[in-house]
Scaffold this motif. Structure first.
Motif, short mmCIF file in Angstrom:
data_model
loop_
_atom_site.label_atom_id
_atom_site.label_comp_id
_atom_site.label_asym_id
_atom_site.label_seq_id
_atom_site.Cartn_x
_atom_site.Cartn_y
_atom_site.Cartn_z
N THR A 219 -0.54 8.57 -3.12
CA THR A 219 -1.54 8.91 -2.11
C THR A 219 -2.77 9.52 -2.74
O THR A 219 -3.79 9.64 -2.09
CB THR A 219 -0.96 9.89 -1.07
OG1 THR A 219 -0.47 11.04 -1.76
CG2 THR A 219 0.18 9.23 -0.33
N THR B 149 -7.91 1.16 4.63
CA THR B 149 -6.66 0.91 3.91
C THR B 149 -6.90 -0.24 2.94
O THR B 149 -7.50 -1.25 3.32
CB THR B 149 -5.52 0.54 4.87
OG1 THR B 149 -5.26 1.65 5.74
CG2 THR B 149 -4.25 0.19 4.11
N GLU C 136 -5.21 -2.66 -0.49
CA GLU C 136 -3.97 -3.07 -1.15
C GLU C 136 -4.24 -3.32 -2.62
O GLU C 136 -5.12 -4.09 -2.99
CB GLU C 136 -3.40 -4.33 -0.51
CG GLU C 136 -2.07 -4.74 -1.11
CD GLU C 136 -1.40 -5.86 -0.34
OE1 GLU C 136 -0.32 -6.30 -0.77
OE2 GLU C 136 -1.96 -6.30 0.68
N SER D 37 -4.06 4.16 -1.45
CA SER D 37 -4.28 2.94 -0.67
C SER D 37 -4.61 3.21 0.79
O SER D 37 -4.92 2.28 1.53
CB SER D 37 -3.04 2.04 -0.75
OG SER D 37 -1.90 2.73 -0.27
N THR D 38 -4.55 4.46 1.21
CA THR D 38 -4.90 4.81 2.58
C THR D 38 -5.88 5.97 2.58
O THR D 38 -6.04 6.68 1.58
CB THR D 38 -3.65 5.21 3.38
OG1 THR D 38 -3.03 6.35 2.76
CG2 THR D 38 -2.65 4.07 3.45
N PRO E 162 0.80 -1.21 0.00
CA PRO E 162 0.00 0.00 0.00
C PRO E 162 0.84 1.26 0.00
O PRO E 162 0.51 2.24 -0.62
CB PRO E 162 -0.82 -0.12 1.28
CG PRO E 162 -0.89 -1.59 1.53
CD PRO E 162 0.39 -2.16 1.00
N SER E 163 1.96 1.25 0.71
CA SER E 163 2.75 2.45 0.81
C SER E 163 3.37 2.84 -0.53
O SER E 163 3.77 3.98 -0.73
CB SER E 163 3.86 2.26 1.84
OG SER E 163 4.68 1.17 1.47
N CYS F 165 -12.93 -0.61 -1.14
CA CYS F 165 -11.73 -0.69 -1.99
C CYS F 165 -12.11 -0.74 -3.47
O CYS F 165 -11.41 -0.18 -4.32
CB CYS F 165 -10.90 -1.91 -1.61
SG CYS F 165 -10.24 -1.83 0.08
#
Length: 302
Positions: free
Chosen positions: A93, A113, A115, A131-132, A88-89, A162
């Motif tokens: 963003t 969150t 993925e 992803s967040t 996700p990171s 999601c």
């Protein structure tokens, strides 16, 4: 007319098998996103509507065939992946560039969150979704402009945050603009599969994400759900149910339901379906005879 119970059970069993091999859904599903040659055990997907797009046609008894389920066509071999799993990171963003004049472009923040895993190459330049900070409440409305009229989708963030986040990101980046729906199944199950810029049934956004299902899904008229090539392989392709297709309810593979169409929108899809399809999809159905063209998808309400 009295039908022999044993014969009826056999016909129902065959219908369930047929449903498991259609298009952009699971590898053995009716709605798969890959049009590769069907596997040896090709589940036949229900085919039913006679092609008329007006009033809800009564489903006809599906004949045993090699038609498949409602998702993208199941791949006969593993689909090559790109750089592998992207945590996700690693995802931006915020969604990528947004084309001008696309309606509402705000994206609410939330606690979820998600993925999105890198997989292959995107069929059209696009950035993966954030992803967040994903909202899990609200019902944004999107308008799909087709050659037969507007199709309005009311999405459900609470049910599939999601999935809605991905669809919203792709729509705001113009991923669906100037595309056509590559697959129509009008017998046994009644679905129009869209969301592929290549128009082949094999397109993707370059990432995959997990199913958001709970086993209570029912694919009645008006449902909007994700097509895929197997469990947890959702990408950009989705299908619009224009007549009850509850034969899919019994399949082990569930397709994420993330929104609904209003009655006027169902009628638009039925007009497209009324012209039939060319029968070229090895898993059932084929390319719509109607252009089934999407000029743009915009968010009209957050």
């Amino acid at each position: 007319m009295h039908v022999n119970p044993v014969l009826r059970r056999i016909v129902l069993a065959v219908a369930v098998l047929l449903l498991a091999g259609c298009g952009t859904i699971p590898v053995d599903d009716p709605l798969s996103t890959d049009t590769a040659a069907p596997p040896v055990d090709t589940p036949a997907g229900p085919a039913t509507p006679s092609g008329s797009a007006s009033a809800s046609p009564a489903p006809s008894t599906p004949a045993p065939s090699s038609s498949a389920p409602v998702g993208p066509n199941p791949p006969s071999s593993p689909v090559p992946t790109g750089s592998g799993s992207a945590p996700p990171s690693a995802a931006p963003t915020q969604p990528g560039p947004r084309p001008p004049g696309t309606g509402v472009t705000t994206v609410p923040q939330g606690p979820e969150t998600c993925e999105y895993t890198a997989s292959g190459q995107p069929s059209k330049p696009v950035q993966p979704p954030k992803s967040t900070g994903i909202a899990n409440a609200g019902q944004p409305v999107f308008s799909i402009a087709t050659n037969e009229g507007e199709v309005n989708l009311t999405l459900d963030r609470a049910k599939a945050p999601c999935t809605v986040n991905s669809f919203e990101s792709l729509a705001l980046q113009g991923f669906f603009n100037g595309t056509s729906c590559p697959r129509l199944v009008d017998s046994g199950i009644y679905v129009l599969q869209c969301g592929d810029p290549t128009g082949s049934g094999n397109g993707s956004p370059g990432y995959e994400f997990a199913d958001e299902t709970d086993g209570t899904e029912s694919y009645v008229s008006g449902v909007v759900a994700m097509a895929n090539g197997g469990p947890n392989t959702n990408g950009s392709q989705f299908f619009l149910v224009f007549n009850d297709s509850t034969g899919l309810d019994a399949l082990p593979q569930k397709y994420t339901i993330f929104g609904r169409m209003d009655p006027a929108s169902v009628a638009v899809v039925q007009r497209i379906a009324a012209e039939g399809q060319d029968g070229t999809n090895p898993y059932g159905g084929g390319k719509p005879n109607n252009p089934a063209a999407i000029s743009r998808v915009i968010k009209v309400k957050d």
